[in-house]
Write a protein that holds these residues in place. Structure first.
Motif: not given
Length: 407
Positions: A34-39, A249-252, A285-286, A352-354
């Protein structure tokens, strides 16, 4: 190159031949399900190159650094290519030429001395503007001056393209290093043939001898600026040792208002990121704002990486990336490989949502206004709405009324 976790890439082929890849997801899941989805995106790319290139006995510990967000061990990074401008790139190649001479003096074969990693030298730091734009032939005249002043240097640079393997030279007059890297040089996903004859796909990564090398991060390519000595070390195939960087993480959110330009946007973001102290960090950026930005605006943000002190400014691979690759004339087969690879390996934006970040910053694009800024302090921008209040300009209708009234 390792053999564990190497598998066929479903639905991918180049020149009619199947393509393999290294399954970093499986390698990570074998350590921590389950770790990959969090990377984050950066960690996924770093994990792939570890699975592909890291010494097997060190692999588990290196991947654990990524999975557990630990920074107590160095691990190797093997950039896929080196991009140099003509000043520092020439110096590195002079060193290799000198090494050839030394080997020849001792009876060895000098032709065996070559960069191990593909090296692209772009001649763009030699032009001086002697004739301005008022002259219709300014470009040709300035190029003539450039060729005359740099005759010996250019002769050596042209020789290196013929003498060395793995060296490609973009001659003067073709544009600036970062634009060429963005528009032409990066495949986003590499595909190389092994000695065994098999083809292997993996993410494009690079180091460049200029602080603005991260411009191509806009395509999802980890690309950072380094000094000439580090670039030369990478050329020779040596790993660039690193510890897990601070990945932010930079949320736009929102969208740019009508009339607000990409320059206005990047000046505002630069001011924001300087306040947030992101020196040395890898930014990702996401968000809906990032999704709506075209590659041009993304590249503008990534190009300003040294201005806000970060090491990289990444965007995910998505439909915007694919459209840009088509627009800039990348081969259809290569474009298809990029999308297939990104979707299958978790590098596509939707996957990459997770992703989880130790730190998340938020910036609203709709808050950006029209701006002016001086050339020496691009972060110290001045909203145009403030010009009249600060006495820099006057309101045009009022000035017109005063003139008509004879005042």
């Amino acid at each position: 190159m390792n053999s564990d976790y190497r598998k066929p890439l479903p639905g991918a082929s180049m020149q009619g031949e199947p393509v393999d890849f290294f399954d970093a997801r499986q390698a990570v899941e074998d350590i921590s399900p389950g770790a990959y989805a969090k990377l984050p995106y950066t960690s996924r790319v770093l994990a792939e190159q570890l699975v592909r290139r890291c010494e097997p006995k060190l692999l588990r510990d290196a991947l654990t650094q990524l999975i557990e967000r630990r920074r107590d061990l160095d691990f190797p990074w093997y950039p896929a290519r080196v991009v140099c401008h003509d000043i520092l790139g020439q110096t590195a190649l002079v060193d290799l030429a000198g090494l050839r001479d030394a080997i020849a003096e001792r009876g060895g074969d000098p032709a065996r001395v070559n960069p191990v990693v593909p090296t692209q030298l772009i001649v763009d730091h030699s032009l001086a503007v002697e004739h301005n734009g008022d002259d219709a032939n300014a470009f040709e005249k300035n190029r003539e001056v450039e060729e005359r002043r740099n005759d010996d240097r250019f002769h050596f640079i042209n020789w290196t393209k013929l003498a060395f393997k793995n060296v490609d030279v973009i001659p003067p007059g073709n544009g600036i290093m970062h634009q060429i890297n963005l528009e032409k040089m990066s495949p986003v996903v590499q595909c190389r043939r092994l000695d065994s004859g098999a083809k292997v796909a993996f993410p494009d990564t690079c180091v460049g001898t200029d602080s603005h090398t991260p411009m191509v991060d806009a395509l999802g390519v980890i690309s950072i600026g380094v000094g000439g000595l580090e670039a030369e070390s990478v050329m020779l195939g040596r790993a660039s040792m690193m510890r897990l960087p601070d990945i932010v993480g930079v949320e736009l959110s929102g969208r740019l208002a009508p009339g607000v330009t990409g320059t206005d946007m990047v000046l505002a973001i630069t001011e924001f990121l300087r306040r947030e102290r992101v020196v040395g960090a890898y930014l990702e950026f996401f968000g809906e704002g990032a999704d709506a930005l075209g590659i041009g605006d993304r590249a503008t943000i990534s190009n300003m990486t040294p201005e806000y002190g970060a090491s990289a400014a990444m965007f995910y691979i998505d439909d915007q990336t694919i459209e840009y690759l088509k627009l800039t004339g990348r081969d259809d087969e290569q474009v298809a490989l990029v999308e297939t690879y990104a979707r299958h390996t978790g590098l596509w934006a939707d996957d990459l949502d997770t992703a989880e970040y130790e730190r998340v910053l938020r910036f609203d694009l709709s808050s950006v206004t029209r701006t002016l800024a001086g050339p020496s302090n691009p972060h110290a921008h001045l909203p145009t709405s403030e010009l009249a209040r600060r006495g820099i300009a006057v309101d045009y209708p009022r000035a017109q009324q005063d003139e008509q009234a004879g005042r």
